[in-house]
Design a protein around this motif. Structure first.
Motif, PDB file in Angstrom:
ATOM      1  N   CYS A  36       0.948  -1.248   0.002  1.00  0.00           N
ATOM      2  CA  CYS A  36      -0.065   0.042   0.113  1.00  0.00           C
ATOM      3  C   CYS A  36       0.896   1.335  -0.137  1.00  0.00           C
ATOM      4  O   CYS A  36       1.720   1.343   1.020  1.00  0.00           O
ATOM      5  N   SER A  66      -5.550  -0.087   1.003  1.00  0.00           N
ATOM      6  CA  SER A  66      -5.437   0.081   2.517  1.00  0.00           C
ATOM      7  C   SER A  66      -4.543  -0.587   3.277  1.00  0.00           C
ATOM      8  O   SER A  66      -4.008  -1.529   2.965  1.00  0.00           O
ATOM      9  N   THR A  67      -3.936   0.209   4.490  1.00  0.00           N
ATOM     10  CA  THR A  67      -2.952  -0.350   5.021  1.00  0.00           C
ATOM     11  C   THR A  67      -3.120  -1.525   5.893  1.00  0.00           C
ATOM     12  O   THR A  67      -2.544  -2.362   6.186  1.00  0.00           O
ATOM     13  N   ASP A  68      -4.701  -1.954   6.091  1.00  0.00           N
ATOM     14  CA  ASP A  68      -4.900  -2.870   6.907  1.00  0.00           C
ATOM     15  C   ASP A  68      -4.587  -4.274   6.296  1.00  0.00           C
ATOM     16  O   ASP A  68      -4.406  -5.159   7.347  1.00  0.00           O
ATOM     17  N   ASP A  69      -4.765  -4.479   5.101  1.00  0.00           N
ATOM     18  CA  ASP A  69      -4.456  -5.795   4.630  1.00  0.00           C
ATOM     19  C   ASP A  69      -3.010  -5.728   3.816  1.00  0.00           C
ATOM     20  O   ASP A  69      -2.688  -6.774   3.026  1.00  0.00           O
ATOM     21  N   ASN A  91      -0.152   9.440  11.455  1.00  0.00           N
ATOM     22  CA  ASN A  91      -0.384   8.116  10.783  1.00  0.00           C
ATOM     23  C   ASN A  91       0.716   7.098  10.702  1.00  0.00           C
ATOM     24  O   ASN A  91       0.377   5.828  11.019  1.00  0.00           O
ATOM     25  N   HIS A  97       0.815  -0.178  15.842  1.00  0.00           N
ATOM     26  CA  HIS A  97      -0.237  -1.297  16.147  1.00  0.00           C
ATOM     27  C   HIS A  97      -0.327  -2.301  15.176  1.00  0.00           C
ATOM     28  O   HIS A  97      -0.465  -3.523  15.523  1.00  0.00           O
ATOM     29  N   LEU A  98      -0.398  -1.881  13.918  1.00  0.00           N
ATOM     30  CA  LEU A  98      -0.437  -2.763  12.897  1.00  0.00           C
ATOM     31  C   LEU A  98       0.499  -3.562  12.883  1.00  0.00           C
ATOM     32  O   LEU A  98       0.554  -4.957  12.512  1.00  0.00           O
ATOM     33  N   ARG A 101       0.563  -6.348  15.253  1.00  0.00           N
ATOM     34  CA  ARG A 101      -0.260  -7.838  14.925  1.00  0.00           C
ATOM     35  C   ARG A 101       0.255  -8.476  13.652  1.00  0.00           C
ATOM     36  O   ARG A 101       0.063  -9.601  13.533  1.00  0.00           O
ATOM     37  N   ARG A 102       1.034  -7.845  12.707  1.00  0.00           N
ATOM     38  CA  ARG A 102       1.593  -8.548  11.776  1.00  0.00           C
ATOM     39  C   ARG A 102       3.313  -8.333  11.792  1.00  0.00           C
ATOM     40  O   ARG A 102       3.566  -7.176  11.016  1.00  0.00           O
TER      41      ARG A 102
END
Ligand code: 5AD
Ligand code: SF4
Length: 468
Positions: A36, A66-69, A91, A97-98, A101-102
Motif C-alpha cells: 500500500c 488499504s494499510t489494513d491488509d 499516521n 499497532h498494525l 499484529r503483523r
C-alpha cells in the motif's frame, strides 16, 4: 551516448534487485503479498508514487488501497507545510499497532519530508518500527533497499543527494487510465524564501525531450485522453541544456503527436511565463486553456521579500495577455496569507488583485515556517489568530468571485470529458477544458468520452445536459 547508457543501466541494476526480491517474496509468502502506497502533497509526489508502485509490482507485490491488509506500507511524504508533516507523524504512529499484529510487515517512508536530516534523525530514533527510509534522489533504488532488508540488514536509511541524474527506463503503474501525469523536470532553482522544495528536491534537472515524447506517445497509445506535464517550474524547462528546446517548443512537439488527447501543465512561475508560451497555448489545439499561475501575494513589497522576481504590474500584464489571446482561459492561483512582516495593508493589496483578476478558483495557505528557509528566521509579529482572520476574509472574497464565475457559465455549452460518477446520485461528472466540473445525466459507459454539455443551473455544483 555513454551517459545515456550509464543512466539506463542504473535502472537495469535495480530491476535485477527487483527480480531477486520477487523470488524471495514468492518463497516467503503463501499468498501474493500486498503493498500500500500512501501519497501526501502535490502531483509531483503522486507521479513519483506511480513509479514506486511500478517497482513494487516488479518486486512481486500486488497493490492495495488499504494499510489494513498490506504486507508493505510506504508513505510518500510532503514537507511544504507543517500540517502535512504532522499528518504523517500521526499516521506513522498508527502503523505501530498494525505492525505489532503483523510482525513480518515492512514499513517504509520516503519523499520530501524525510529528505530533511532532522526528520530522518527523528524517525530513526523515535519510530524504530520504520524499516526503510529513503530520500527524493534515490527513490529508484527501492528494490536494492528492500533486498538489503530481506538479506538481514536491520534498517535501511538513505537520504544521499549524490545522484543528480534522472534515471530513465523504470516501470510505472499509473493510477488512472484516462488522465496521466508526465514529469518533464525535477527540482527547483528558485529559492522563494518561504519554500522548502529546493532543499528537499535539489536543483532543477530537465528530462531529455526524446524521453518525454516517447512517454507521451506511449500514453496516447494506451488511450490516455489527458496528459499533464509536471514540474516545479515548467516554464524553465530546458534551461541550460544543449538541445535548445524550451517549454513552448516542447509543448508544440507534444501537440504534434497524433491522437485524441489534451495537454495540461503545472506549475508555472510568473517570472518565467513568456508571451511565447501564452501564444503557444493559444495556437496549439490540444493544449487546454487553463493556467495555474501562483501569485502568492498582491503586494510588491512582500513579493520582494519572498524572492519572487516579478511585481504585480508584470503579473497583471501576463493575465491580460493570456485573456486577450484566449478569452475562455480558466485562471487559478496560489496565495500565501501571513508571510513574515506582512501587514494588513499588504494583505489588502492581495484582496485588491484577486478582485481585479477574478480567478476561477484559488489555493490558499496560511504561511507555515519551514526550518532552513530564509523566511523562517524573519521577524513575524502578526499572531496566528490575526492571520486566521485575514485568511477567512480571503476565502469569503474568493468564494463570491468563484460563484459569480460559475454562475456566468449557466446557459453556455462546454465540451467536457466524462471522468467519473457525479455527486448527485445517478449523474456522471466531467471536466471542461478549463478543468471545471459539470455534472450531467449519462450512462456509466460515458466515462472516457467527450460530450457537449449545456450548463443548466448552479446549485452546489454545476448541472448540465448533453446537447449532442
Ligand atoms: N507556507 C505556506 N504555503 C506554502 N507554499 C509553499 N511553501 C509554503 C509555506 N512555507 C504554498 C505556495 C506554493 C504551494 C504549492 O504551496 O503557495 O505555490
Ligand atoms: Fe510536497 Fe512540495 Fe515536495 Fe510536492 S514538492 S511533495 S508539495 S514539498
Amino acid at each position: 551516448m555513454e551517459l545515456q547508457k550509464n543512466l539506463s543501466s542504473q535502472m537495469d541494476e535495480q530491476l535485477v534487485y527487483a527480480a531477486r526480491v520477487a523470488e524471495m517474496v514468492k518463497a516467503n509468502y503463501s499468498l501474493q503479498p500486498k503493498a500500500c502506497v500512501e501519497t501526501y502533497g502535490c502531483q509531483q509526489n503522486v507521479s513519483d508514487s506511480e513509479h514506486i508502485k511500478g517497482l513494487l509490482l516488479k518486486m512481486g507485490y500486488e497493490l492495495t488501497e488499504s494499510t489494513d491488509d498490506a504486507d508493505f506500507v510506504l508513505f510518500n511524504t510532503c514537507a511544504v507545510r507543517e500540517h502535512a508533516e504532522a499528518r504523517v507523524y500521526g499516521n506513522l504512529g498508527a502503523l505501530k499497532h498494525l505492525k505489532r499484529r503483523r510482525p513480518g510487515m515492512i514499513i517504509a517512508i520516503c519523499g520530501c519530508m524525510v529528505q530533511q536530516q532532522s526528520v530522518a534523525d527523528r524517525i530513526k530514533k523515535s519510530y524504530p518500527y520504520v524499516d526503510i527510509l529513503f530520500g527524493t534522489h534515490v527513490s529508484h533504488r527501492l528494490p536494492e533497499f528492500v533486498y538489503e532488508l530481506l538479506m538481514g540488514k536491520k534498517r535501511v536509511f538513505n537520504i544521499s543527494t549524490e545522484n543528480r541524474d534522472i534515471v530513465e527506463g523504470g516501470p510505472v503503474s499509473r493510477d488512472g487510465s484516462l488522465k496521466g501525469w508526465l514529469p518533464i523536470m525535477y527540482g527547483c532553482n528558485n529559492f522563494c524564501t518561504y519554500c522548502i522544495v529546493p532543499y528537499v528536491r535539489g536543483r532543477e534537472r530537465s528530462r531529455a525531450p526524446e524521453e518525454i515524447i516517447r512517454e507521451a506517445k506511449e500514453m496516447v497509445a494506451m488511450g490516455f485522453k489527458e496528459i499533464t506535464l509536471l514540474g516545479q517550474n515548467v516554464n524553465s524547462y530546458g534551461k541550460g541544456e544543449a538541445h535548445g528546446i524550451n517549454f513552448a517548443k516542447l509543448i508544440r512537439m507534444i501537440n504534434d503527436i497524433e491522437g485524441d488527447f489534451k495537454i495540461r501543465f503545472m506549475t508555472s512561475h510568473p517570472k518565467d511565463c513568456t508571451e511565447e508560451l501564452l501564444d503557444t497555448m493559444a495556437e496549439c489545439q490540444k493544449v487546454c486553456h487553463q493556467l495555474h499561475l501562483p501569485m502568492q501575494s498582491g503586494s510588491d513589497r512582500i513579493l520582494k521579500l519572498m524572492n519572487r522576481h516579478y511585481d504585480i504590474e508584470r503579473y497583471l500584464y501576463l493575465i491580460d495577455y493570456a485573456r486577450k489571446k484566449m478569452p475562455d482561459i480558466v485562471l487559478t492561483s496560489d496565495i500565501i496569507v501571513g508571510f513574515p512582516g506582512e501587514t494588513y495593508e499588504d494583505f489588502c493589496e492581495t484582496l485588491k488583485v484577486i478582485k481585479r483578476v477574478k480567478f476561477t478558483s484559488l489555493f490558499t495557505f496560511i504561511y507555515s515556517p519551514r526550518e532552513g528557509t530564509p523566511a523562517a528566521v524573519m521577524d513575524d509579529p502578526v499572531s496566528r489568530e490575526e492571520k486566521g482572520k485575514w485568511f477567512s476574509e480571503l476565502l469569503k472574497t474568493q468564494e463570491a468571485i468563484s460563484r459569480e464565475g460559475y454562475a456566468n457559465m449557466v446557459g453556455k455549452t462546454y465540451r467536457v470529458l466524462c471522468d467519473g460518477q457525479g455527486r448527485t446520485p445517478g449523474s456522471m461528472s466531467g471536466r471542461t477544458d478549463g478543468n471545471v466540473v459539470i455534472e450531467f445525466a449519462a450512462e456509466p459507459d460515458a466515462i472516457g468520452k467527450h460530450f457537449n454539455v449545456e450548463v443548466k443551473e448552479l446549485t452546489n455544483v454545476l448541472n448540465g445536459a448533453i446537447t449532442d
